[in-house]
Structure formats: structure tokens, C-alpha cells
Design an enzyme around this catalytic site. Structure first.
Site, PDB file in Angstrom:
ATOM      1  N   HIS A  87       0.812  -1.231   0.000  1.00  0.00           N
ATOM      2  CA  HIS A  87       0.000   0.000   0.000  1.00  0.00           C
ATOM      3  C   HIS A  87       0.847   1.284   0.000  1.00  0.00           C
ATOM      4  O   HIS A  87       0.743   2.130   0.883  1.00  0.00           O
ATOM      5  CB  HIS A  87      -0.951   0.008   1.197  1.00  0.00           C
ATOM      6  CG  HIS A  87      -1.966  -1.094   1.169  1.00  0.00           C
ATOM      7  ND1 HIS A  87      -3.056  -1.117   2.013  1.00  0.00           N
ATOM      8  CD2 HIS A  87      -2.066  -2.211   0.411  1.00  0.00           C
ATOM      9  CE1 HIS A  87      -3.785  -2.205   1.777  1.00  0.00           C
ATOM     10  NE2 HIS A  87      -3.185  -2.886   0.800  1.00  0.00           N
ATOM     11  N   GLU A 101     -13.245   2.476  -4.772  1.00  0.00           N
ATOM     12  CA  GLU A 101     -13.999   3.718  -4.900  1.00  0.00           C
ATOM     13  C   GLU A 101     -13.246   4.791  -5.667  1.00  0.00           C
ATOM     14  O   GLU A 101     -12.014   4.779  -5.766  1.00  0.00           O
ATOM     15  CB  GLU A 101     -14.384   4.249  -3.514  1.00  0.00           C
ATOM     16  CG  GLU A 101     -13.231   4.495  -2.577  1.00  0.00           C
ATOM     17  CD  GLU A 101     -13.696   4.828  -1.164  1.00  0.00           C
ATOM     18  OE1 GLU A 101     -14.429   4.018  -0.567  1.00  0.00           O
ATOM     19  OE2 GLU A 101     -13.309   5.914  -0.664  1.00  0.00           O
TER      20      GLU A 101
END
Length: 382
Positions: A157, A250
Site C-alpha cells: 500500500h 472507490e
């Protein structure tokens, strides 16, 4: 040599070099007509991002292992450029995004984001810039202008996409290093969009400038792992996309000082099928809901707005790569509203890492693979 033998020899000498670079072309169905897909280059090692050099001088491609290469218009893959910083090629880390300075024709500056290892063995995202040499063989005077602090990643990440806006500010879309609570911590740079000047300094009008125990670089927060970012060409606004956990990918339109929820607000659950421990629901008061959400994660990646007259059928579309579902996603826009979604190129069985619109109006895609490819995609004439 007779004329009869000379003409075939001349034609062979002329055409064979062209045929050697002729890209194999495939054709696939879409709602707007037949798609043509040409393989421009192959043999790239987990390519991550691409950027177009001006005047047809080639395409910069970053490889996660730490190489920056130039691919010619004919598809020839150049040797790795010198002067690229050492990267931490651990798991999802390595050499990541590449963008040109808005004033590249004058300053020849290239900006890179990459994973950097700290002294304690943890990693974080760094951003730097160097000048492309006149022979295009190296980056000169490479300087780090930003470091994600603290370094918390075990290899996961990092984000991270780089976008210049119309005023010349540089946005960096960062991941939270797989440390969920840090996305809400304003004294840390995990899970944030940051906004800096091209030299790394902080704009005085950033939303948290002057506040105690808050990083002044922060533009927005509450993000998970941002894998795509682009400037809307019709509004000038920044759009980003991010991976949810299991579900809940998203799109966001990050506004200054706003909280986008992670991990308190999410449409996803843990990979273990258990709830996110910190989650309070899909909607949490005071936090901004996603502009668009996928309940089942395609694992979205690079994205690009289509704003080119070449293919009218794609006007006001947003293209997004998908890693897990191995597709190209086309979102049809009406203003900022997503009104339709189309899934493309599933037949390629390719993890699409980056998507860009070329100066010629074609889409250019990178596939995330040990033997990665650069594809050129257009619509066949009807």
C-alpha cells in the site's frame, strides 16, 4: 543485377524493417464498435506507469524492479536510463509513477514516485525529480522532494500517483501502508492526498498549514491505497481511485481538508470475511461518501479521462484499469456523474496497471506481469 532481381531486393530491404515493427493486431467487441488492440512492446518487467515525451520522442515506462525506459514509436524498448534512484522493490513496492513537468520543454524535468526503504527495514513512498539528459540516456541531478513519514510499510500500500494541476501544484496520492488507523492520523502521511510545489515546498494555502501536530502537506485524508489519479480536463478537479479491502473500491474527488472515511467508513470487509475492526458503516457523519463505489472490487488502477476528438464515441469517458478482474473499465460521464459502465478487453486476460490517452487519441495500456506489455487501443472505423 537485373531490374527483375533488383526490384524485389529493394522492396525486401524497404519493407522488412517496417514489418519487423508491425504490431500484431487483435479485435474485440465493445458497445461503441470494434476495438483494435496492437501490442506495441513486450518483455517489460512489471511495468507500472507511462508518460509521453513531446514531439513523438517516445514513451517513458517505469518498471517496478527499478528501471525507467523509453519505448520508441515503433515499439523498440530502450536500455534502462541512468540516474534513477535506488528503489525498494519489495512486494508491491518499487519504481512507481512517472510524470513530466508541466514545463518539460523548458526544464526537461521528470518526476518519479517510488518505494524507499528506511533504516529500520520499513518502507514508504518517496518522490523526486531529475533532468532528462539531452541524449535521453539518464536523469541528471536527481533530487528527492518528498518522503512519506513515518515509514511503516512491510511492502504494501504505497499508492502512488502523481498529478500536476493547472496551477502547477503537484498532488501525490498515497497509500496507508496497510496500517489502517494511520489514514485518520493527521500527524502522519499515510492514506493521504498531499499537495506540494514542484520543488517540494508546501503551499501556504494548504488546508492544515499552521495547525499543531498536523502535516502541512496534507490536502485530504481517510484514503486506503490510491492506485489511480487524473485531472478532470473539463473542470480542472483532481479525481483519485483507491482499492477497498474485500469490496468497496472507490472513486473520490478530494477536496481540501476533507475526510474520505477509511477505515471508519467503508463498503468492504476484511479478506478474512470478517468486518473491518474500526468500521462504523458505509456512511459516517462528517465523512465524504465515495463519488462512485464498486461493491465487488475489480482492483482498480491507473485511470485517464478521454478528451480527444479522434474517437467521438468515447467523449466524456473515464477509463480505468482493473487488476483482479483483468479488464479495462469505461465509465460514461454526464458532468461529474457516472451514468454508465462498460467492461472491456476481458479476453486479453491481462492485469491492466496503467491507462493513458496518447497525443494521437489512442489509449495506451500497461499490463502488470513479469513479461508485461504496452498495448495501443482504438476504435475501428465504421
Amino acid at each position: 543485377m537485373s531490374l527483375r532481381t533488383w526490384i524485389p531486393t529493394l522492396l525486401t530491404a524497404t519493407l522488412l524493417p517496417l514489418l519487423a515493427h508491425a504490431a500484431p493486431e487483435q479485435h474485440f467487441k465493445s458497445e461503441e464498435g470494434s476495438l483494435s488492440v496492437s501490442t506495441l512492446a513486450e518483455g517489460l518487467k512489471h511495468p507500472w506507469a507511462l508518460a509521453f515525451l513531446p514531439d513523438g520522442a517516445g514513451i517513458l515506462v517505469s518498471e517496478r524492479v527499478g528501471n525507467l525506459r523509453i519505448v520508441s514509436r515503433e515499439g523498440k524498448v530502450g536500455a534502462p536510463l541512468g540516474g534513477v534512484p535506488e528503489v525498494w522493490a519489495q512486494s508491491q513496492g518499487g519504481l512507481l509513477d512517472v510524470v513530466l513537468s508541466p514545463d518539460f520543454k523548458q526544464d526537461r524535468m521528470i518526476y518519479l514516485s517510488y518505494a524507499e526503504r528506511g533504516e529500520d527495514g520499513k518502507g514508504g513512498t518517496a518522490v523526486g525529480r531529475g533532468r532528462l539528459s539531452t541524449d535521453r540516456a539518464k536523469l541528471e541531478d536527481f533530487t528527492v522532494i518528498f518522503r512519506q513519514q513515518p515509514k511503516l510499510s512491510d511492502g504494501l500500500h504505497f499508492g502512488s500517483r502523481l498529478v500536476f494541476d493547472r496551477e502547477g501544484y503537484l498532488f501525490i496520492a498515497l497509500g496507508e501502508n496497510n496500517q489502517r488507523p494511520t489514514a485518520q492520523d493527521l500527524d502522519k502521511l499515510q492514506g493521504k492526498v498531499v499537495r506540494i510545489l514542484p520543488d517540494g515546498s508546501v503551499p501556504k494555502d494548504n488546508p492544515f498549514v499552521g495547525q499543531a501536530n498536523v502535516r502541512p502537506e496534507i490536502w485530504s485524508f481517510g484514503h486506503r491505497n490510491q492506485q489511480g489519479a487524473a485531472l478532470n480536463p473539463w473542470t480542472g478537479e483532481l479525481w483519485t481511485n483507491e482499492h477497498g479491502p474485500r469490496g468497496g473500491d472507490e472513486i473520490n474527488l478530494p477536496k481540501p481538508g476533507k475526510n474520505y472515511g477509511w477505515p471508519l467508513a467503508t463498503h468492504g470487509i476484511n479478506y478474512s470475511l470478517l468486518p473491518i475492526p474500526e468500521a462504523k458503516g458505509e456512511h459516517v457523519e462528517g465523512m465524504v461518501d465515495p463519488h462512485h463505489v464498486w461493491e465487488k472490487s475489480p482492483a482498480i488502477s491507473g485511470m485517464a479521462f478521454y478528451d480527444n476528438p479522434r474517437f467521438k464515441a468515447w467523449d466524456h469517458s473515464l477509463f480505468i484499469g482493473a487488476l483482479a478482474s483483468q479488464e479495462l473499465i469505461r465509465l460514461q460521464l454526464d458532468g461529474d456523474k457516472v451514468v454508465h459502465e462498460e467492461r472491456l478487453l476481458g479476453e486479453l486476460n491481462a492485469r491492466i496497471r496503467d491507462v493513458r490517452v496518447g497525443p494521437d487519441g489512442y489509449l495506451y495500456l500497461l499490463t502488470d506481469d513479469e513479461d508485461g506489455a504496452l498495448f495501443k487501443v482504438g476504435l475501428d472505423p465504421q
